[in-house]
Design a protein around this motif. Structure first.
Motif, PDB file in Angstrom:
ATOM      1  N   HIS A 117      53.198   1.427  -8.459  1.00 18.35           N
ATOM      2  CA  HIS A 117      51.827   1.867  -8.208  1.00 18.35           C
ATOM      3  C   HIS A 117      51.101   2.106  -9.527  1.00 18.35           C
ATOM      4  CE1 HIS A 117      48.956   5.139  -6.512  1.00 18.35           C
ATOM      5  NE2 HIS A 117      48.358   3.977  -6.607  1.00 18.35           N
ATOM      6  N   MET A 118      51.808   2.730 -10.495  1.00 17.79           N
ATOM      7  CA  MET A 118      51.204   2.975 -11.799  1.00 17.79           C
ATOM      8  C   MET A 118      50.798   1.658 -12.455  1.00 17.79           C
ATOM      9  SD  MET A 118      52.790   5.118 -15.015  1.00 17.79           S
ATOM     10  CE  MET A 118      54.103   3.927 -15.310  1.00 17.79           C
ATOM     11  N   GLY A 119      51.649   0.634 -12.299  1.00 20.44           N
ATOM     12  CA  GLY A 119      51.308  -0.672 -12.852  1.00 20.44           C
ATOM     13  C   GLY A 119      50.077  -1.266 -12.203  1.00 20.44           C
ATOM     14  N   GLU A 120      49.951  -1.082 -10.871  1.00 23.17           N
ATOM     15  CA  GLU A 120      48.773  -1.589 -10.168  1.00 23.17           C
ATOM     16  C   GLU A 120      47.507  -0.897 -10.649  1.00 23.17           C
ATOM     17  OE1 GLU A 120      49.395  -1.106  -6.033  1.00 23.17           O
ATOM     18  OE2 GLU A 120      50.793  -2.784  -5.848  1.00 23.17           O
ATOM     19  N   VAL A 121      47.596   0.426 -10.817  1.00 31.08           N
ATOM     20  CA  VAL A 121      46.433   1.176 -11.294  1.00 31.08           C
ATOM     21  C   VAL A 121      46.050   0.733 -12.700  1.00 31.08           C
ATOM     22  CG1 VAL A 121      45.587   3.467 -11.943  1.00 31.08           C
ATOM     23  CG2 VAL A 121      46.893   3.169  -9.825  1.00 31.08           C
ATOM     24  N   ALA A 122      47.061   0.552 -13.550  1.00 27.00           N
ATOM     25  CA  ALA A 122      46.789   0.121 -14.930  1.00 27.00           C
ATOM     26  C   ALA A 122      46.116  -1.253 -14.943  1.00 27.00           C
ATOM     27  CB  ALA A 122      48.087   0.082 -15.731  1.00 27.00           C
ATOM     28  N   ARG A 123      46.606  -2.163 -14.088  1.00 31.35           N
ATOM     29  CA  ARG A 123      45.989  -3.490 -14.019  1.00 31.35           C
ATOM     30  C   ARG A 123      44.554  -3.393 -13.516  1.00 31.35           C
ATOM     31  NH1 ARG A 123      51.130  -4.864 -12.287  1.00 31.35           N
ATOM     32  NH2 ARG A 123      50.562  -4.663 -10.082  1.00 31.35           N
ATOM     33  N   GLY A 124      44.340  -2.473 -12.578  1.00 25.04           N
ATOM     34  CA  GLY A 124      42.981  -2.275 -12.070  1.00 25.04           C
ATOM     35  C   GLY A 124      42.036  -1.835 -13.163  1.00 25.04           C
ATOM     36  N   HIS A 125      42.501  -0.943 -14.045  1.00 21.31           N
ATOM     37  CA  HIS A 125      41.656  -0.484 -15.154  1.00 21.31           C
ATOM     38  C   HIS A 125      41.424  -1.610 -16.156  1.00 21.31           C
ATOM     39  CE1 HIS A 125      41.168   3.926 -14.615  1.00 21.31           C
ATOM     40  NE2 HIS A 125      42.152   3.728 -13.747  1.00 21.31           N
ATOM     41  N   TRP A 179      32.247   5.873   8.964  1.00 30.20           N
ATOM     42  CA  TRP A 179      33.216   6.197   7.906  1.00 30.20           C
ATOM     43  C   TRP A 179      33.236   5.087   6.863  1.00 30.20           C
ATOM     44  CZ3 TRP A 179      36.648  10.516   8.292  1.00 30.20           C
ATOM     45  CH2 TRP A 179      36.580  11.212   9.503  1.00 30.20           C
ATOM     46  N   VAL A 180      33.588   5.460   5.644  1.00 26.46           N
ATOM     47  CA  VAL A 180      33.904   4.489   4.597  1.00 26.46           C
ATOM     48  C   VAL A 180      35.349   4.740   4.209  1.00 26.46           C
ATOM     49  CG1 VAL A 180      33.425   3.681   2.271  1.00 26.46           C
ATOM     50  CG2 VAL A 180      31.543   4.309   3.750  1.00 26.46           C
ATOM     51  N   LEU A 181      36.163   3.656   4.252  1.00 24.82           N
ATOM     52  CA  LEU A 181      37.604   3.785   4.044  1.00 24.82           C
ATOM     53  C   LEU A 181      38.070   2.892   2.911  1.00 24.82           C
ATOM     54  CD1 LEU A 181      38.611   3.145   7.779  1.00 24.82           C
ATOM     55  CD2 LEU A 181      37.874   5.303   6.790  1.00 24.82           C
ATOM     56  N   THR A 182      39.111   3.353   2.233  1.00 25.78           N
ATOM     57  CA  THR A 182      39.817   2.495   1.292  1.00 25.78           C
ATOM     58  C   THR A 182      41.262   2.950   1.233  1.00 25.78           C
ATOM     59  OG1 THR A 182      39.788   1.539  -0.941  1.00 25.78           O
ATOM     60  CG2 THR A 182      39.358   3.889  -0.760  1.00 25.78           C
ATOM     61  N   HIS A 183      42.165   2.022   0.948  1.00 23.31           N
ATOM     62  CA  HIS A 183      43.576   2.366   0.882  1.00 23.31           C
ATOM     63  C   HIS A 183      43.821   3.264  -0.325  1.00 23.31           C
ATOM     64  CE1 HIS A 183      47.936   1.976   0.693  1.00 23.31           C
ATOM     65  NE2 HIS A 183      47.912   1.474   1.909  1.00 23.31           N
ATOM     66  N   TYR A 216      41.187   2.586  -8.684  1.00 21.14           N
ATOM     67  CA  TYR A 216      40.713   1.495  -9.529  1.00 21.14           C
ATOM     68  C   TYR A 216      39.226   1.704  -9.829  1.00 21.14           C
ATOM     69  CZ  TYR A 216      44.932  -1.155  -8.205  1.00 21.14           C
ATOM     70  OH  TYR A 216      46.210  -1.579  -7.996  1.00 21.14           O
ATOM     71  N   PRO A 217      38.814   1.542 -11.081  1.00 20.61           N
ATOM     72  CA  PRO A 217      37.408   1.807 -11.425  1.00 20.61           C
ATOM     73  C   PRO A 217      36.420   0.965 -10.630  1.00 20.61           C
ATOM     74  CG  PRO A 217      38.730   1.625 -13.408  1.00 20.61           C
ATOM     75  CD  PRO A 217      39.621   1.219 -12.273  1.00 20.61           C
ATOM     76  N   HIS A 218      36.709  -0.340 -10.452  1.00 18.82           N
ATOM     77  CA  HIS A 218      35.754  -1.184  -9.730  1.00 18.82           C
ATOM     78  C   HIS A 218      35.681  -0.814  -8.250  1.00 18.82           C
ATOM     79  CE1 HIS A 218      39.676  -3.120  -9.622  1.00 18.82           C
ATOM     80  NE2 HIS A 218      39.306  -3.871  -8.608  1.00 18.82           N
ATOM     81  N   VAL A 219      36.812  -0.371  -7.689  1.00 21.11           N
ATOM     82  CA  VAL A 219      36.806   0.083  -6.295  1.00 21.11           C
ATOM     83  C   VAL A 219      36.052   1.400  -6.175  1.00 21.11           C
ATOM     84  CG1 VAL A 219      38.253   0.835  -4.363  1.00 21.11           C
ATOM     85  CG2 VAL A 219      38.951  -1.133  -5.746  1.00 21.11           C
ATOM     86  N   GLN A 220      36.307   2.309  -7.108  1.00 24.66           N
ATOM     87  CA  GLN A 220      35.645   3.607  -7.075  1.00 24.66           C
ATOM     88  C   GLN A 220      34.135   3.466  -7.258  1.00 24.66           C
ATOM     89  OE1 GLN A 220      35.521   7.252  -6.064  1.00 24.66           O
ATOM     90  NE2 GLN A 220      37.554   6.394  -6.412  1.00 24.66           N
ATOM     91  N   THR A 221      33.717   2.588  -8.148  1.00 20.16           N
ATOM     92  CA  THR A 221      32.288   2.354  -8.367  1.00 20.16           C
ATOM     93  C   THR A 221      31.626   1.808  -7.102  1.00 20.16           C
ATOM     94  OG1 THR A 221      32.615   1.945 -10.722  1.00 20.16           O
ATOM     95  CG2 THR A 221      30.617   1.049  -9.731  1.00 20.16           C
TER      96      THR A 221
END
Length: 308
Positions: free
Chosen positions: A92-100, A277-281, A287-292
């Motif tokens: 998961h940490m790797g996925e988050v890092a790739r997202g950034h 509702w607005v949902l996300t996994h 991830y910054p682009h998802v959060q934005t």
């Protein structure tokens, strides 16, 4: 030995030796040193040595070694459960890092009901693009619910209560409905104030899945006493037919309420509503682009529904 004891044992491992845990997980999942050797592209001798190094670092026996192979000891079972959780979190940490890292030029898929997506979200894509030119939106419009766990979409705008498991959910408010027609349709008619005055008019009713929605279920109570001028399984088609002057339809207020060419008949007749509702996994929410994108959608959607 308890899980607490297993956790205490793991704390003895120096940081540089945490890589040894993947050998434990691989041997346990494959069932043998030979299987782990193939999984990890390491020689059996290396796998065996890494297991001994891990047992030495923990000062605990993790395997019973026999002529037919290796089997986890009770403490080995406890250590394995923790090691598997660590492996999951590292992934998961790797996925988050790739997202950034991949923020620039990222794509975000947003699923929404057809009517809401076409009337509320699509017109605002230009505004979002102006603010965030490096984020590309894939807008997926369907009345079928997407599966966020299978990554069918990154973000979902949904009518009705969502599932709770590993989903970040923000309730925006309530969607209400009304019965609308165009000014053109009503221009030569007497004002409609009562149900008796409404009966006999042209209506555009829904079929398919749209016909089972809360607004259509209520509207159906009176449509059999009206002239059904058209049927459709698409709420955008209903809106277009109404705007053309064909007759009345039950529509979400976010689509029809602010349209100056439409007039609501029998205000309050449709009493049912749905929460928006607005949902996300939860795995990709950081991830910054998802959060934005999520923040933009929350702000936008909250302006077109009734507040809590």
């Amino acid at each position: 030995m308890s899980n607490n004891a297993a956790t205490d044992a793991l704390e003895k491992i120096p940081v540089q030796d945490w890589d040894l845990l993947r050998f434990l997980v691989s041997v346990a999942s494959s069932g043998s040193i030979a299987g782990a050797s193939s999984q990890l592209s390491e020689s059996p001798a290396t796998v065996g040595r890494k297991l001994r190094d891990l047992e030495k670092a923990l000062s605990l026996p993790l395997f019973d070694r026999g002529t037919t192979g290796v089997a986890l000891t009770p403490i080995g079972e406890d250590i394995l459960k923790i090691a598997q959780r660590i492996e999951t979190e590292l992934c998961h940490m790797g996925e988050v890092a790739r997202g950034h890292r991949d923020f620039k030029g990222s794509r975000v898929s947003v699923a929404a009901p057809e009517g809401f997506g076409a009337s509320v979200l699509a017109p605002k894509l230009i505004e979002f693009h102006t603010l965030n030119p490096n984020i590309k939106i894939d807008l997926l419009l369907s009345n079928q619910k997407v599966n966020l766990h299978n990554r069918e979409a990154d973000i979902a705008v949904r009518l009705g209560k969502p599932e709770a498991y590993r989903v970040n959910a923000v309730k925006l408010g309530t969607v209400k409905f009304g019965i609308y027609s165009s000014r053109e349709y009503l221009c030569d008619l007497e004002p409609i104030h009562t149900l008796d005055e409404f009966l006999g008019h042209n209506v555009v009713v829904a079929t398919g899945a749209l016909g089972n929605t809360v607004q259509e279920t209520e509207f159906r109570k009176i449509t059999d006493q009206c002239n059904i001028a058209a049927r459709t399984d698409n709420v955008n088609a209903q809106l277009s037919a109404v705007k053309s002057g064909l007759g009345f339809a039950a529509l979400p207020k976010f689509m029809a309420g602010d349209n100056p060419d439409l007039i609501e008949a029998l205000p309050g007749f449709l009493t049912q509503s749905l929460d928006l509702w607005v949902l996300t996994h939860s795995d990709i929410a950081p991830y910054p682009h998802v959060q934005t994108t999520l923040e933009f959608l929350v702000d936008l959607c909250s302006k077109v529904v009734e507040p809590e």
